[in-house]
Design an enzyme around this catalytic site. Structure first.
Site, short mmCIF file in Angstrom:
data_model
loop_
_atom_site.label_atom_id
_atom_site.label_comp_id
_atom_site.label_asym_id
_atom_site.label_seq_id
_atom_site.Cartn_x
_atom_site.Cartn_y
_atom_site.Cartn_z
N TYR A 91 -18.95 -27.11 31.63
CA TYR A 91 -18.48 -25.60 32.45
C TYR A 91 -19.43 -25.52 33.51
O TYR A 91 -19.81 -26.59 34.03
CB TYR A 91 -18.98 -24.68 30.70
CG TYR A 91 -18.04 -23.80 31.01
CD1 TYR A 91 -17.20 -23.21 31.35
CD2 TYR A 91 -18.93 -22.52 31.34
CE1 TYR A 91 -15.99 -22.04 32.24
CE2 TYR A 91 -18.27 -20.69 32.18
CZ TYR A 91 -17.17 -21.28 31.88
OH TYR A 91 -15.81 -20.35 32.57
N LYS A 164 -13.74 -23.46 28.64
CA LYS A 164 -13.95 -21.56 28.59
C LYS A 164 -13.58 -22.36 26.91
O LYS A 164 -14.34 -22.22 26.06
CB LYS A 164 -13.34 -21.20 28.38
CG LYS A 164 -14.03 -20.15 28.51
CD LYS A 164 -14.67 -19.36 28.95
CE LYS A 164 -15.62 -18.24 29.09
NZ LYS A 164 -16.66 -17.89 29.58
N GLU A 235 -10.02 -14.88 31.95
CA GLU A 235 -11.36 -15.40 32.39
C GLU A 235 -11.19 -15.53 34.05
O GLU A 235 -9.97 -16.26 34.21
CB GLU A 235 -11.71 -16.67 31.32
CG GLU A 235 -12.33 -17.27 33.10
CD GLU A 235 -14.16 -16.99 31.48
OE1 GLU A 235 -15.13 -16.86 32.52
OE2 GLU A 235 -13.65 -16.23 30.60
N ASP A 236 -12.10 -14.87 34.71
CA ASP A 236 -12.57 -15.16 35.54
C ASP A 236 -11.23 -14.26 37.26
O ASP A 236 -10.89 -14.89 37.66
CB ASP A 236 -12.63 -16.79 36.32
CG ASP A 236 -14.02 -16.76 36.01
OD1 ASP A 236 -14.64 -16.70 35.56
OD2 ASP A 236 -14.29 -18.23 36.16
N ASP A 259 -16.23 -12.11 30.93
CA ASP A 259 -16.64 -11.44 32.27
C ASP A 259 -17.46 -9.56 32.11
O ASP A 259 -18.29 -10.13 33.07
CB ASP A 259 -15.98 -11.46 33.63
CG ASP A 259 -15.07 -12.69 33.69
OD1 ASP A 259 -16.41 -13.73 33.90
OD2 ASP A 259 -13.84 -13.45 34.24
N ALA A 292 -22.37 -4.54 41.65
CA ALA A 292 -22.06 -3.31 40.37
C ALA A 292 -20.60 -4.00 40.56
O ALA A 292 -19.09 -3.63 40.88
CB ALA A 292 -21.50 -2.35 41.38
N GLY A 293 -20.14 -5.48 40.40
CA GLY A 293 -18.71 -6.08 40.32
C GLY A 293 -18.28 -6.34 38.77
O GLY A 293 -18.62 -4.93 37.89
N ALA A 295 -18.75 -8.46 36.12
CA ALA A 295 -20.27 -8.48 35.55
C ALA A 295 -21.19 -7.41 35.79
O ALA A 295 -21.29 -7.03 34.20
CB ALA A 295 -21.62 -9.63 36.56
#
Length: 550
Positions: A91, A164, A235-236, A259, A292-293, A295
Site C-alpha cells: 500500500y 486496500k 476510497e480516494d 479518507d 482543509a481538504g 482528510a
C-alpha cells in the site's frame, strides 16, 4: 501447449507445491509439479527470500502482485508474517508508484471496471461474477480522482482498491473470497494519461455534475441490491464528491469513506490518548486544522462529533474548530467555498482583529488568536509548522497536541526532532509517517504513526460481524477508543498510538468494540452471544484447509 489445470489457475485455492500426491491425482495435477510436497511455512520461506532479492520496493510490489494472482493463501501468509515491513510495499507509499505505471505494466485484473460511458453494463459487470446476495462482505471502490498525494490517475487507480482489500484481509482477516475491488471510470483530467497511447481507461475529461451523480447512484443502488450485506468502502474520491456522497448516503446505506471517516477516527484515537495525558475533556478542546481538504475536514468532523458526545451542541462544537487553507483562515465571506469547508467557516466579523499577511489570516496569526489545544497538519506544505508556530502553540496551552500528518517526509509540516525541542518537550505528537524516537532532556519520545490501517480493517470486520445496516459516529468513536486503548500513555514520552506490528490483534479488539457499538446503537442486524468469539470465528487465516477434492 499444455493446458494449465484449473486447480493451479484459481489463486484462492491453489496450493502449488503443497498439494499432496493424493490431491494431485484427484485434481489432474500428476506430473505437473515437482516431486517435493512442501508445507506452507516452507513455501513462505522461499517466497520471502525471493522477495528479498528484488532490487526496489516497486519490484517487490510487482513480485507480491504476481504471487497474489497465483496463490492467495501464500500471499497473505507472507503479509501477515511480515506486516510492518510489507504494509508500505503493498500500500502507501509504493502503491502510488505502481499506479503511475499501471497501464504500461498491466498484467492481469482482479477488479470490476464500471464505465460511465456504458451505464447499461453496471449490473451485468457484477452479475458476471456468479456471486449471490450472501457472498460479498466488502466492496472497495474508487474513481481515483485524488490518489494519495499524487492526484488524478483514472483507471490506473484500480490498485488503490486492490491494495486496500489486501490490508483488510492481512490486518483483520476479512475473507479474500468475499471482497470486490471496483474502479469507477468517469474519465480523467490527467493530460499525461489522456495522451499516453497505452492508457487503458476512458479517454475524456472527468464527467461532472448530474451525470456523475447519476452514475454513483447507479453503482450504489446496483451494489446494494445485488450484495445487500456488503460494506461499500469509498476510497480516494475528490474532496467535494467524497463528502457529498457520504452525507447523502450515510444514514440509509452501509457506506464508509476512509479518507473522511477513517482518517478522522485514527486522529481521534491519537487525541483520545493525548487527553489521557492532559486530563482535559473533549468539550474544552480548540482545534485548528491546517489543510482543509478531504482528510482535514474529516478529522474536524470526527473531533467535533466527539465534542457533541461530550455535551456540546453541534453548533457549539463547530464553533471550536478553525480551518486554515492555502488562502488563510476559512471565513464565511470567502467566495466559492467548497461544501466540505463551509460548515466550519468562521464568521468574518469574529476574525476582524486577527493579524493579516497580504490580506489573509495566516496560520501563525490564527494560532496566536485561537490558542488551540490541538493543531493538525494535512497541508502537504513542508515546514509550515515553523518554530514561531510551535512556540505560539505552546504559549497558549501547557501540553499542546501537535499532529503533522502530511506524507511523505518531503511534505510533513514539521519533524518531531524539530518540534519536540522547540516545544520544550511539551508537545504530544503523532505523525503521518514512521519516524524514529526523539530524546530530549533525558526523555525519549516515541512518535506513533497515524496510520489508517490501525483502524479501518477492524472497523470493517466489526461491521461485518454485526451485519450493521450503517456506520454510525458511535461505531467510529468505539473504533478510535479501541485503538487508543492499545497503548499505555502513563510513561513520559509514550506513543499516542500502537505499533503496526500488533495490527492483527488490535484489529480484532477494534472489531469487538465496533460490533458492540452497532448493537448498542440499534444498527446491528445480528447479535452474537459472544462477540469476542464471533470476531475470532470470522477472521480468515492464511492456512491450507482440509484436503482438496474436485
Amino acid at each position: 501447449m499444455a493446458r494449465i489445470p484449473t486447480a493451479l489457475r484459481d489463486p484462492l485455492h491453489n496450493r502449488g507445491t503443497a498439494f499432496t500426491p493424493a490431491e494431485r491425482a484427484e485434481l489432474g495435477l500428476t506430473g505437473r509439479l515437482p516431486s517435493a510436497v512442501e508445507t506452507l511455512d516452507q513455501q513462505a520461506a522461499r517466497a520471502y527470500a525471493q522477495l528479498g532479492r528484488q532490487p526496489t520496493d516497486l519490484a517487490k510490489y510487482i513480485y507480491l502482485d504476481t504471487l497474489h494472482d497465483r496463490n492467495e493463501t501464500l500471499y497473505f501468509k507472507l503479509l501477515v508474517d511480515h506486516l510492518p515491513e510489507l504494509l508500505p510495499v503493498v500500500y502507501d507509499p509504493t502503491v502510488g508508484e505502481a499506479i503511475q505505471q499501471w497501464s504500461r505494466d498491466y498484467r492481469r485484473s482482479r477488479a470490476v471496471y464500471l464505465s460511465i460511458d456504458r451505464p447499461q453494463d453496471v449490473a451485468a459487470s457484477f452479475e458476471n461474477l456468479g456471486l449471490g446476495p450472501e457472498d460479498v462482505d466488502l466492496i472497495v471502490a474508487s474513481d481515483a480522482q485524488q490518489i494519495l498525494g499524487i492526484g488524478d490517475w483514472g483507471v490506473n487507480g484500480t490498485d488503490i482498491s486492490i491494495g486496500k482489500l489486501a490490508v483488510y484481509t492481512a490486518a483483520a482477516g476479512i475473507h479474500p473470497g468475499r471482497v470486490l475491488a471496483v474502479n469507477l471510470d468517469v474519465g480523467t483530467d490527467n493530460q499525461l494519461l489522456l495522451n499516453d497511447p497505452m492508457y487503458l481507461g476512458n479517454r475524456h475529461a472527468r464527467t461532472t455534475g448530474q451525470a456523475y451523480d447519476d452514475f454513483i447512484e447507479l453503482y450504489l443502488s446496483t451494489a446494494t441490491e445485488l450484495f445487500p450485506r456488503a460494506l461499500l468502502h469509498f476510497e480516494d474520491f475528490g474532496p467535494a464528491n467524497a463528502r457529498r456522497i457520504l452525507v447523502d448516503n450515510a444514514s440509509t446505506r452501509r457506506i464508509f469513506n476512509d479518507d473522511l471517516q477513517g482518517t478522522g477516527a485514527i486522529v481521534l484515537a491519537a487525541v483520545l490518548s493525548a487527553l489521557q495525558v492532559t486530563g482535559q475533556p473533549f468539550a474544552e478542546q480548540r482545534l485548528v486544522v491546517f489543510g482543509a481538504g478531504t482528510a482535514g475536514t474529516g478529522m474536524a468532523d470526527q473531533i467535533s462529533a466527539a465534542m457533541v458526545r461530550d455535551g456540546l451542541t453541534p453548533e457549539q462544537a463547530r464553533a471550536r474548530v478553525w480551518l486554515v487553507d492555502e488562502h488563510g483562515l476559512v471565513t464565511d465571506d470567502m467566495a466559492g467555498l467548497p461544501e466540505h469547508q463551509s460548515a466550519y467557516a468562521r464568521p468574518a466579523e469574529q476574525a476582524r482583529d486577527f493579524d493579516r499577511v497580504d490580506g489573509e489570516i495566516d496560520l501563525l496569526s490564527t494560532v496566536r488568536q485561537v490558542r488551540p489545544t490541538i493543531l493538525i497538519g494535512t497541508s502537504t506544505a513542508h515546514g509550515a509548522f515553523t518554530r514561531e508556530v510551535v512556540e505560539a502553540l505552546c504559549a497558549g496551552v501547557d501540553r499542546p497536541i501537535l499532529l503533522p500528518l502530511s506524507n511523505p517526509t518531503s511534505r510533513i509540516e514539521v519533524l518531531p526532532q524539530q518540534a519536540i525541542p522547540w516545544s520544550g518537550g511539551k508537545a504530544l505528537m503523532a505523525t503521518g509517517i514512521p519516524v524514529d524516537p526523539v530524546t530530549y532532556e533525558g526523555t525519549t519520545h516515541t512518535i506513533g504513526q497515524a496510520n489508517n490501517a490501525l483502524l479501518y480493517p477492524g472497523l470493517g470486520l466489526g461491521t461485518v460481524v454485526a451485519r450493521a445496516g450503517r456506520i454510525t459516529d458511535g461505531m467510529l468513536l468505539a473504533a478510535a477508543k479501541a485503538v487508543a486503548d492499545e497503548t499505555d500513555v502513563s510513561e513520559p514520552g509514550a506513543s499516542l498510538l500502537p505499533p503496526v506490528r500488533n495490527l492483527r490483534a488490535s484489529s480484532a479488539a477494534v472489531a469487538v468494540a465496533v460490533a458492540a457499538a452497532a448493537v448498542q446503537e440499534g444498527v446491528a442486524t445480528t447479535e452474537p452471544d459472544n462477540l469476542v468469539q464471533a470476531v475470532q470465528d470470522a477472521m480468515w487465516q492464511p492456512t491450507y484447509g482440509p484436503p482438496v477434492t474436485r
